[in-house]
Design an enzyme around this catalytic site. Sequence first.
Site, PDB file in Angstrom:
ATOM      1  N   HIS A 162       0.831  -1.209   0.000  1.00  0.00           N
ATOM      2  CA  HIS A 162       0.000   0.000   0.000  1.00  0.00           C
ATOM      3  C   HIS A 162       0.865   1.258   0.000  1.00  0.00           C
ATOM      4  O   HIS A 162       0.637   2.182  -0.785  1.00  0.00           O
ATOM      5  CB  HIS A 162      -0.921  -0.013   1.222  1.00  0.00           C
ATOM      6  CG  HIS A 162      -1.530   1.327   1.499  1.00  0.00           C
ATOM      7  ND1 HIS A 162      -2.472   1.887   0.661  1.00  0.00           N
ATOM      8  CD2 HIS A 162      -1.298   2.243   2.475  1.00  0.00           C
ATOM      9  CE1 HIS A 162      -2.810   3.090   1.128  1.00  0.00           C
ATOM     10  NE2 HIS A 162      -2.113   3.332   2.229  1.00  0.00           N
ATOM     11  N   HIS A 167       0.983   5.068  -2.350  1.00  0.00           N
ATOM     12  CA  HIS A 167       1.506   6.423  -2.085  1.00  0.00           C
ATOM     13  C   HIS A 167       2.787   6.715  -2.863  1.00  0.00           C
ATOM     14  O   HIS A 167       2.990   7.837  -3.322  1.00  0.00           O
ATOM     15  CB  HIS A 167       1.747   6.602  -0.588  1.00  0.00           C
ATOM     16  CG  HIS A 167       0.481   6.616   0.215  1.00  0.00           C
ATOM     17  ND1 HIS A 167      -0.474   7.610   0.103  1.00  0.00           N
ATOM     18  CD2 HIS A 167      -0.001   5.743   1.139  1.00  0.00           C
ATOM     19  CE1 HIS A 167      -1.481   7.351   0.925  1.00  0.00           C
ATOM     20  NE2 HIS A 167      -1.225   6.221   1.558  1.00  0.00           N
ATOM     21  N   GLU A 208      -6.532   9.024  -0.363  1.00  0.00           N
ATOM     22  CA  GLU A 208      -6.594   7.569  -0.161  1.00  0.00           C
ATOM     23  C   GLU A 208      -7.620   6.898  -1.086  1.00  0.00           C
ATOM     24  O   GLU A 208      -7.384   5.784  -1.559  1.00  0.00           O
ATOM     25  CB  GLU A 208      -6.944   7.219   1.292  1.00  0.00           C
ATOM     26  CG  GLU A 208      -5.887   7.578   2.327  1.00  0.00           C
ATOM     27  CD  GLU A 208      -4.668   6.647   2.324  1.00  0.00           C
ATOM     28  OE1 GLU A 208      -4.601   5.707   1.503  1.00  0.00           O
ATOM     29  OE2 GLU A 208      -3.765   6.892   3.150  1.00  0.00           O
ATOM     30  N   SER A 227      -4.193   0.331  -4.315  1.00  0.00           N
ATOM     31  CA  SER A 227      -3.392  -0.796  -3.815  1.00  0.00           C
ATOM     32  C   SER A 227      -4.277  -1.973  -3.433  1.00  0.00           C
ATOM     33  O   SER A 227      -3.830  -2.898  -2.762  1.00  0.00           O
ATOM     34  CB  SER A 227      -2.514  -0.357  -2.631  1.00  0.00           C
ATOM     35  OG  SER A 227      -3.270   0.276  -1.635  1.00  0.00           O
TER      36      SER A 227
HETATM   37 FE   LIG Z   1      -2.376   5.261   3.071  1.00  0.00          FE
END
Ligand SMILES: [Fe+2]
Length: 293
Positions: A162, A167, A208, A227
């Site tokens: 993730h 990110h 997010e 993700s």
């Molecule tokens: Fe995150």
Amino acid sequence: MFEEATVYSPVIRQENGTVSVTFAREHPGFSDADYQRHRARIAELALTYRPGDPVPEVDYTAEEVDLWRQVVGDLQDKHRRYAAAEFLDGSRRLGLPSDRLPQLREVSGRLRALTGFHFTPAAGIVGLRDFYGSLAEGRFQATQYIRHCSLPYFSPEPDMMHEVVGHGNALANGRLAALYRRVGRAACRAGSRKALEVLSRVFWFTLEYGLVRENGEPRVYGASLLSSVGELEQFRTAAEVRPLDVAAMARQSYTVENFQPVLFCAESFDQLEAFYDDFLPAVEAGEPALVGS
Ligand SMILES: [Fe+2]
């Protein structure tokens, strides 16, 4: 990894210095003693990290390397179909390998050369002001563990897939990296605890889980959605999609154990930036109209 939106496994350091990670009964690693020891070793690396140190290297298992190949290969395929242009630009620039599991240190060095962002290791939970505040200085606090191999396509905990795939790719794009930095600066100056919590919620529903319309269809720039292989397959049909709206985001409940029932879509990336232009000064002012909902 940050406090509010995280189901996490607490990291504990005993009085004798031993580090352990406590797993909930429903966690897939709950009955796996090898995984628990491995996670404790990784947590200890982060706990002994000091600013300025090189990011510690993790001795990943062969299973974890295979899991990376499988999941990241699938994600990269889905990104071509569902990710927003800015994210795909970051992904091209960062050039994450799918045939081997890179160390966080390697990815961090590449990221720093691209946009000035770098990773530092997080053992577990990080407080809101600490997590967001570090973004202002171009630092992203990331976990280094990999999800349990028995559950490859969804992790309620923010694991390194993730952090790096979601990110890392985003932070390799200049426009997205600038938004993260602006969130960080606003967090440092937030006028109240409530304003910081609303900022965290807006981050959740944008950086997010955010969508942006491209050629009439929603594409994804949010790191959590990008993700999760399973969620990427379903978001267009399973989630209710709403326009950007701070008050609605602040009111909206969300889940970290399951797929999101509501997502927020910008009409363009320009609109997303303008939305933050209006929102961040209100966070810094701690405006009651913003934070009272
Ligand atoms: Fe995150």
